[in-house]
Design an enzyme around this catalytic site. Structure first.
Site, PDB file in Angstrom:
ATOM      1  N   ASP A 192      -3.482   1.464  10.017  1.00  0.00           N
ATOM      2  CA  ASP A 192      -4.291   2.436  10.517  1.00  0.00           C
ATOM      3  C   ASP A 192      -4.648   2.013  11.845  1.00  0.00           C
ATOM      4  OD1 ASP A 192      -5.647   2.985   7.227  1.00  0.00           O
ATOM      5  OD2 ASP A 192      -4.517   1.047   7.641  1.00  0.00           O
TER       6      ASP A 192
ATOM      7  N   CYS B 191       0.704  -1.374  -0.465  1.00  0.00           N
ATOM      8  CA  CYS B 191      -0.252   0.306   0.128  1.00  0.00           C
ATOM      9  C   CYS B 191       0.763   1.222   0.124  1.00  0.00           C
ATOM     10  CB  CYS B 191      -0.776  -0.084   1.322  1.00  0.00           C
ATOM     11  SG  CYS B 191      -2.236   0.909   0.684  1.00  0.00           S
TER      12      CYS B 191
HETATM   13  P1  RI2 Z   1       0.000   6.636   6.730  1.00  0.00           P
HETATM   14  C1  RI2 Z   1      -3.665   3.666   4.216  1.00  0.00           C
HETATM   15  O1  RI2 Z   1      -5.411   3.553   4.512  1.00  0.00           O
HETATM   16  C2  RI2 Z   1      -3.031   2.422   4.539  1.00  0.00           C
HETATM   17  O2  RI2 Z   1      -2.880   0.591   4.935  1.00  0.00           O
HETATM   18  C3  RI2 Z   1      -1.679   3.002   4.870  1.00  0.00           C
HETATM   19  O3  RI2 Z   1      -0.296   1.944   5.610  1.00  0.00           O
HETATM   20  C4  RI2 Z   1      -1.610   3.404   6.877  1.00  0.00           C
HETATM   21  O4  RI2 Z   1      -3.658   3.813   5.621  1.00  0.00           O
HETATM   22  C5  RI2 Z   1      -1.706   4.455   6.623  1.00  0.00           C
HETATM   23  O5  RI2 Z   1      -0.586   5.424   5.726  1.00  0.00           O
HETATM   24  P2  RI2 Z   1      -5.519   3.837   3.163  1.00  0.00           P
HETATM   25  O6  RI2 Z   1      -6.918   5.373   4.315  1.00  0.00           O
HETATM   26  O7  RI2 Z   1      -1.098   7.798   7.983  1.00  0.00           O
HETATM   27  O8  RI2 Z   1      -5.228   4.379   1.972  1.00  0.00           O
HETATM   28  O9  RI2 Z   1       1.615   5.944   7.444  1.00  0.00           O
HETATM   29  O10 RI2 Z   1      -6.899   3.018   4.040  1.00  0.00           O
HETATM   30  O11 RI2 Z   1       0.394   7.244   5.182  1.00  0.00           O
END
Ligand code: RI2
Length: 318
Positions: free
Chosen positions: A200, A131
């Site tokens: 998350d 991701c």
């Molecule tokens: P940061 C994202 O979820 C991913 O799962 C990623 O690892 C997590 O958020 C943390 O992101 P989504 O919002 O806070 O894309 O490290 O569903 O940027």
């Protein structure tokens, strides 16, 4: 609260979080804090109590947008706990000040955890990512700033292919990037020195809630003895899990998995699209925070220090 009393910025932020135009736990928290600031700034409430009630209502509205992103309640907790006063002006000023403080801490936290994560990476290492995580990228950026050359195997990350964002940003940092489809992770694991992902939410037992596919990746990494490093600021720690609550896993639209034509061609089937999964602590080597790195099993000590024994929910009506 009457919806007409909502500041347009609040509606915009809530909409952008829901549609994932604003995404990633850190960005979500930053936007949520800004929505609270916008409400405090633009509100026409005539009493301190009315303005506080509006801010609580805004927090509840924001919380409903992405149930798994614990950074949302943590942002709202931080701001609302520091907001108060006897007059509208005092409430407004304290809200604006606590939002500014929160956003500044967010930035510093990411820089600090980046340095902690960078210390784990050696010159010439290969990482595998899943991701897109700004916390994980902060570790890479700090390592690159320290003069380390890194190579990355970037998982595409179905269904939304957020690995594309990671690939672009890593390339901009000067990292040599190879993209693989998610199912190729095991095939390439022997070439990997560290699996580096974000989170998350982190539960009190050290379980890591992250983008769907993280748990399978962690199992494969454990099989090969490759360390799994989770870069997650303290904003991701979920205090509600200290009192036994489970982290809710967000289910998303099937259209993210199949487009209309594909759906029609296949016929009558069900589609499930969970956005996240849970990696048990035994598959995680370290959780990297701005307060240092922790084995997942000991993260609860940091949670107790930061949140006390249990959460209070400042967005609930008194
Ligand atoms: P940061 C994202 O979820 C991913 O799962 C990623 O690892 C997590 O958020 C943390 O992101 P989504 O919002 O806070 O894309 O490290 O569903 O940027």
């Amino acid at each position: 609260m009457d919806r007409a009393d909502l500041q347009p910025r609040v509606r915009d932020v809530a909409g952008a979080i829901e549609t994932m135009e604003t995404r990633g736990a850190a960005n979500i928290a930053d936007a949520a804090a800004d929505a609270l600031r916008a409400q405090a700034d633009g509100s026409e409430a005539e009493t301190a109590a009315a303005l506080l009630a509006e801010l609580r209502a805004v927090a509840r509205l924001l919380l409903a947008t992405r149930p798994t992103a614990v950074s949302l309640p943590n942002a709202c907790r931080y701001v609302l706990r520091r907001t108060g006063g006897d007059s509208v002006e005092a409430v407004r000023a304290s809200a604006v000040e606590s939002v500014a403080e929160f956003r500044a801490r967010l930035e510093t936290a990411q820089r600090d955890l980046g340095q902690v994560g960078a210390n784990r990476l050696r010159d010439g290492d290969t990482i595998m990512t899943h991701c897109h995580s700004t916390d994980a990228l902060a570790c890479v950026e700090a390592a690159v700033d320290d003069g380390k050359a890194l190579t990355a195997l970037v998982k595409e990350t179905r269904p939304r292919k957020q690995g594309h964002i990671t690939a672009r940003e890593l390339t901009e940092l000067g990292v040599d990037v190879t993209m693989v489809v998610d199912s190729a992770a095991r095939r390439y694991m022997n070439e990997v020195d560290h699996v580096l992902v974000g989170a998350d939410a982190i539960a009190a037992d050290g379980s890591v809630v992250n983008k769907i596919g993280t748990s399978g990746l962690a199992v494969v990494a454990r099989e090969r003895g490759t360390p799994v490093v989770v870069a997650a600021g303290t904003l991701k720690l979920d205090p509600a899990t200290m009192t036994g609550n489970a982290v809710e896993i967000e289910m998303r639209e099937e259209s993210e998995v199949l487009d209309e034509t594909e759906r029609e061609a296949i016929g009558d089937i069900s589609v499930e699209n969970p956005a996240f999964d849970v990696t048990p602590p035994r598959y995680v080597d370290a959780i990297v925070t701005e307060r240092g790195q922790f084995p997942p099993e000991s993260i609860v000590t940091l949670m107790r220090e930061l949140f006390g024994e249990g959460p209070t929910e400042p967005w609930q009506e008194p």
